[in-house]
Design a protein around this motif. Sequence first.
Motif, mmCIF file in Angstrom:
data_model
loop_
_atom_site.group_PDB
_atom_site.id
_atom_site.type_symbol
_atom_site.label_atom_id
_atom_site.label_comp_id
_atom_site.label_asym_id
_atom_site.label_seq_id
_atom_site.Cartn_x
_atom_site.Cartn_y
_atom_site.Cartn_z
ATOM 1 N N LYS A 57 0.707 -1.172 0.184
ATOM 2 C CA LYS A 57 -0.020 -0.162 -0.009
ATOM 3 C C LYS A 57 0.792 1.386 -0.059
ATOM 4 O O LYS A 57 0.385 2.149 -0.774
ATOM 5 C CB LYS A 57 -0.884 0.122 1.314
ATOM 6 N N ILE A 58 2.002 1.250 0.660
ATOM 7 C CA ILE A 58 2.766 2.505 1.065
ATOM 8 C C ILE A 58 4.032 2.601 0.180
ATOM 9 O O ILE A 58 4.554 3.837 0.086
ATOM 10 C CB ILE A 58 3.019 2.685 2.277
ATOM 11 N N ALA A 59 4.642 1.670 -0.460
ATOM 12 C CA ALA A 59 5.943 1.740 -0.910
ATOM 13 C C ALA A 59 5.903 1.731 -2.429
ATOM 14 O O ALA A 59 5.135 1.049 -3.139
ATOM 15 C CB ALA A 59 6.671 0.501 -0.568
ATOM 16 N N PRO A 60 6.804 2.373 -3.125
ATOM 17 C CA PRO A 60 6.986 2.503 -4.524
ATOM 18 C C PRO A 60 7.543 1.164 -5.137
ATOM 19 O O PRO A 60 7.388 0.923 -6.261
ATOM 20 C CB PRO A 60 7.757 3.571 -4.749
ATOM 21 N N PHE A 61 8.112 0.147 -4.404
ATOM 22 C CA PHE A 61 8.816 -0.832 -4.674
ATOM 23 C C PHE A 61 7.830 -1.992 -4.502
ATOM 24 O O PHE A 61 6.939 -2.145 -3.904
ATOM 25 C CB PHE A 61 10.061 -1.152 -4.072
ATOM 26 N N LYS A 62 8.228 -3.304 -5.440
ATOM 27 C CA LYS A 62 7.524 -4.358 -5.382
ATOM 28 C C LYS A 62 8.124 -5.235 -4.061
ATOM 29 O O LYS A 62 9.354 -5.118 -3.850
ATOM 30 C CB LYS A 62 7.613 -5.183 -6.616
ATOM 31 N N SER A 63 7.121 -6.023 -3.393
ATOM 32 C CA SER A 63 7.708 -7.112 -2.474
ATOM 33 C C SER A 63 7.186 -8.306 -2.742
ATOM 34 O O SER A 63 6.259 -8.541 -3.340
ATOM 35 C CB SER A 63 7.223 -6.482 -0.990
ATOM 36 N N ARG A 64 8.177 -9.313 -2.429
ATOM 37 C CA ARG A 64 7.989 -10.653 -2.750
ATOM 38 C C ARG A 64 8.162 -11.558 -1.551
ATOM 39 O O ARG A 64 8.884 -11.215 -0.971
ATOM 40 C CB ARG A 64 8.842 -11.108 -3.814
ATOM 41 N N LEU A 65 6.907 -12.107 -1.273
ATOM 42 C CA LEU A 65 7.229 -13.185 0.136
ATOM 43 C C LEU A 65 8.050 -14.399 -0.192
ATOM 44 O O LEU A 65 7.892 -14.996 -1.315
ATOM 45 C CB LEU A 65 5.884 -13.503 0.511
ATOM 46 N N MET A 66 8.752 -15.065 0.995
ATOM 47 C CA MET A 66 9.460 -16.169 0.673
ATOM 48 C C MET A 66 9.245 -17.066 2.145
ATOM 49 O O MET A 66 9.332 -16.138 3.017
ATOM 50 C CB MET A 66 10.971 -16.051 0.321
ATOM 51 N N ASN A 67 9.040 -18.099 2.055
ATOM 52 C CA ASN A 67 8.815 -18.835 3.514
ATOM 53 C C ASN A 67 10.328 -19.710 3.818
ATOM 54 O O ASN A 67 10.534 -20.189 2.586
ATOM 55 C CB ASN A 67 7.513 -19.720 3.618
ATOM 56 N N ILE A 68 10.875 -19.607 5.021
ATOM 57 C CA ILE A 68 11.980 -20.416 5.197
ATOM 58 C C ILE A 68 11.412 -21.490 6.359
ATOM 59 O O ILE A 68 10.869 -21.095 7.104
ATOM 60 C CB ILE A 68 12.952 -19.302 5.525
ATOM 61 N N GLU A 69 11.621 -22.705 6.086
ATOM 62 C CA GLU A 69 11.483 -23.626 7.144
ATOM 63 C C GLU A 69 12.849 -24.240 7.709
ATOM 64 O O GLU A 69 13.831 -24.640 6.751
ATOM 65 C CB GLU A 69 10.799 -24.748 6.641
ATOM 66 N N ILE A 70 13.086 -23.876 8.783
ATOM 67 C CA ILE A 70 14.419 -24.150 9.475
ATOM 68 C C ILE A 70 14.374 -25.422 10.383
ATOM 69 O O ILE A 70 13.564 -25.362 11.188
ATOM 70 C CB ILE A 70 15.169 -22.853 10.086
ATOM 71 N N ASP A 71 15.199 -26.352 10.418
ATOM 72 C CA ASP A 71 15.232 -27.569 11.680
ATOM 73 C C ASP A 71 16.001 -26.677 12.818
ATOM 74 O O ASP A 71 17.096 -26.752 12.729
ATOM 75 C CB ASP A 71 15.804 -28.399 11.035
ATOM 76 N N LYS A 72 15.353 -26.277 13.783
ATOM 77 C CA LYS A 72 15.826 -25.379 15.006
ATOM 78 C C LYS A 72 16.756 -26.109 15.686
ATOM 79 O O LYS A 72 17.400 -25.760 16.517
ATOM 80 C CB LYS A 72 14.821 -24.564 15.547
ATOM 81 N N HIS A 73 16.453 -27.666 15.631
ATOM 82 C CA HIS A 73 16.914 -28.611 16.769
ATOM 83 C C HIS A 73 18.342 -29.363 16.086
ATOM 84 O O HIS A 73 18.937 -30.074 16.921
ATOM 85 C CB HIS A 73 15.880 -29.544 16.915
ATOM 86 N N SER A 74 18.697 -29.145 14.892
ATOM 87 C CA SER A 74 19.684 -29.756 14.245
ATOM 88 C C SER A 74 21.010 -28.886 14.563
ATOM 89 O O SER A 74 20.852 -27.699 14.972
ATOM 90 C CB SER A 74 19.366 -29.604 12.790
ATOM 91 N N SER A 75 22.126 -29.677 14.664
ATOM 92 C CA SER A 75 23.445 -28.986 15.056
ATOM 93 C C SER A 75 23.835 -28.421 13.837
ATOM 94 O O SER A 75 25.105 -27.661 14.219
ATOM 95 C CB SER A 75 24.249 -29.868 15.786
ATOM 96 N N SER A 76 23.400 -28.549 12.801
ATOM 97 C CA SER A 76 23.894 -27.922 11.441
ATOM 98 C C SER A 76 22.627 -27.398 10.745
ATOM 99 O O SER A 76 21.636 -27.553 11.114
ATOM 100 C CB SER A 76 24.635 -29.141 10.482
#
Length: 169
Positions: A57-76
């Motif tokens: 609504k307010i910005a002159p630029f385009k914005s694109r969504l991305m979802n990231i799924e992270i395994d928070k319990h992994s050591s890597s």
Amino acid sequence: MEEKKILILDHHQIAQKIDRIAYQLLEDNFDEEEIIIAGILPKGNFIAERLKKILDKIAPFKSRLMNIEIDKHSSSLKAKTDTDIQVCNNKVVILVDDVMNSGKTLAYGFGVFLDVPLKKLRTVVLVDRNHKSFPVTTDFAGIALSTVLKEHVEVNLNANELEDSVYLT
């Protein structure tokens, strides 16, 4: 014994915080043609979607969504994205999560973009708990809380924004 819950942010305050962050992102990226808003699942994506809605609504630029799924319990680093990571080439990426506690989730979030040449990477959290185990800071935070380690921040975000809340338990 009954668990003590302290209301930190109600739905109205959460909406104000997200609005303010959206305007800060606009100021920080005014000259851009497109930015990528990357929400860390499960709750960072709710905030990312709301930021995109406001920015559209307010910005002159385009914005694109991305979802990231992270395994928070992994050591890597084990992460998946719902969009080809190459769309981020030479663009601004806004990494979004609900709460920053130790910094591990955001650190893993950074790792997703290590092999991609970015223009810049910014971080957004609704609640910054100030308990860093990793050398990670947030660029934009709704609220910063100094809590004790045994306390827990409970963020409730729903499609019905009237039920949104943040509690300290």
